[in-house]
Enzyme design. Structure first.
Site, PDB file in Angstrom:
ATOM      1  CG  ASN A   1      -5.823 -10.725  14.241  1.00 46.69           C
ATOM      2  OD1 ASN A   1      -6.422 -10.134  15.130  1.00 46.69           O
ATOM      3  ND2 ASN A   1      -5.616 -10.203  13.052  1.00 46.69           N
ATOM      4  N   PRO A   2      -5.278 -11.303  17.731  1.00 50.15           N
ATOM      5  CG  PRO A   2      -4.763  -9.390  18.951  1.00 50.15           C
ATOM      6  CD  PRO A   2      -4.741  -9.940  17.563  1.00 50.15           C
TER       7      PRO A   2
ATOM      8  CG  HIS B   1      -1.999  -1.064   1.127  1.00 51.65           C
ATOM      9  ND1 HIS B   1      -2.828  -1.401   2.182  1.00 51.65           N
ATOM     10  CD2 HIS B   1      -2.365  -1.882   0.107  1.00 51.65           C
ATOM     11  CE1 HIS B   1      -3.648  -2.369   1.820  1.00 51.65           C
ATOM     12  NE2 HIS B   1      -3.387  -2.683   0.561  1.00 51.65           N
TER      13      HIS B   1
ATOM     14  CB  THR C   1      -3.988  -8.459   8.064  1.00 54.00           C
ATOM     15  OG1 THR C   1      -4.862  -7.959   7.047  1.00 54.00           O
ATOM     16  CG2 THR C   1      -3.731  -9.932   7.837  1.00 54.00           C
TER      17      THR C   1
END
EC number: 2.3.1.286
Length: 243
Positions: free
Chosen positions: A213-214, A119, A188
């Site tokens: 990831n949490p 990005h 993400t």
């Protein structure tokens, strides 16, 4: 697959591909795009600040927004998650590849080199005429909109709503994930394509895909193994060779 098996798979993998998102940089104190819309900026829609149409309409306002984010990024430091990924790159050598959706440059500052920034990068700007990319001046010397060494106005070197990802970066990422023995998906949401589809390609070709990831994400059901941890603690657990 359990944690012991995930560690073993990563340890033995010859080719490792990694996708990172905003969760990696959150531990460095960098807010997500929408979280940064506070105070004066809270009244704007994302499209009002990060689209070609917004820039054509009011380049000064768009640059004011990005100059503030640029200052925030420069004040931040890489965290343990960034450093662990740089360590993993050193261990895997040419077999390592990192694709990030983040625009803060922290992976490079932590030592990652086999890297594409899908990005773009907030620390640079792009000549509107030639397309050349140049580093931004220090915040106290930055005038906006900035002008390139060619004398042309520059725009932020990021991918805006309605724009395509850089073709060469996306192609390199697709090739790396298609060939990976193990893919890591870290911090993400898995909601933004085509980046979110990269690790699925690894799984479809028989590779192992590990999510850190949490919380659950749109990609969670497609993962081989999941660690419900922050980026730094999840990577520390995964790279722990003591068990």
């Amino acid at each position: 697959m359990d944690l012991h098996e995930a560690r073993a798979a990563l340890r033995s993998a010859r080719r490792v591909a990694v996708l990172t998102g905003a969760g990696v940089s959150a531990e460095s104190g960098i807010p997500t795009f929408r979280d940064a819309q506070t105070g004066h900026w809270a009244r704007f829609r994302p499209e009002d600040l990060a689209s070609p149409e917004a820039y054509r309409r009011d380049p000064e306002m768009v640059w004011e927004w990005y100059a503030g984010r640029y200052r925030d990024v420069l004040r931040a430091e890489p965290n343990e998650g960034h450093r662990l990924l740089a360590r993993l790159e050193r261990e895997k050598g040419d077999g390592f590849f990192l694709a990030t959706q983040n625009v803060d440059g922290l992976h490079a500052r932590a030592g990652s080199t086999r890297l594409v920034e899908l990005h773009g990068n907030l620390l640079t700007a792009r000549d509107e005429v030639t397309g050349e990319v140049f580093p931004l001046a220090a915040p106290d010397a930055l005038s906006t909109p900035p002008v390139s060494p060619n004398g042309n106005r520059m725009r932020p070197n990021v991918v805006w709503f309605g724009e395509f990802l850089p073709e060469d970066a996306l192609e390199a990422a697709e090739d790396a994930f298609a060939a990976a023995d193990v893919a890591l998906v870290i911090g993400t949401s898995g909601a933004v394509y085509p980046a979110a589809g990269l690790a699925v390609e690894t799984r479809n070709r028989g590779g192992t895909v590990i999510e850190i990831n949490p919380t659950e994400t749109e990609l969670t059901p497609r993962m081989t193994f999941r660690l419900r941890e922050t980026a730094s603690s999840g990577l520390a657990a995964l790279l722990d060779s003591g068990s």
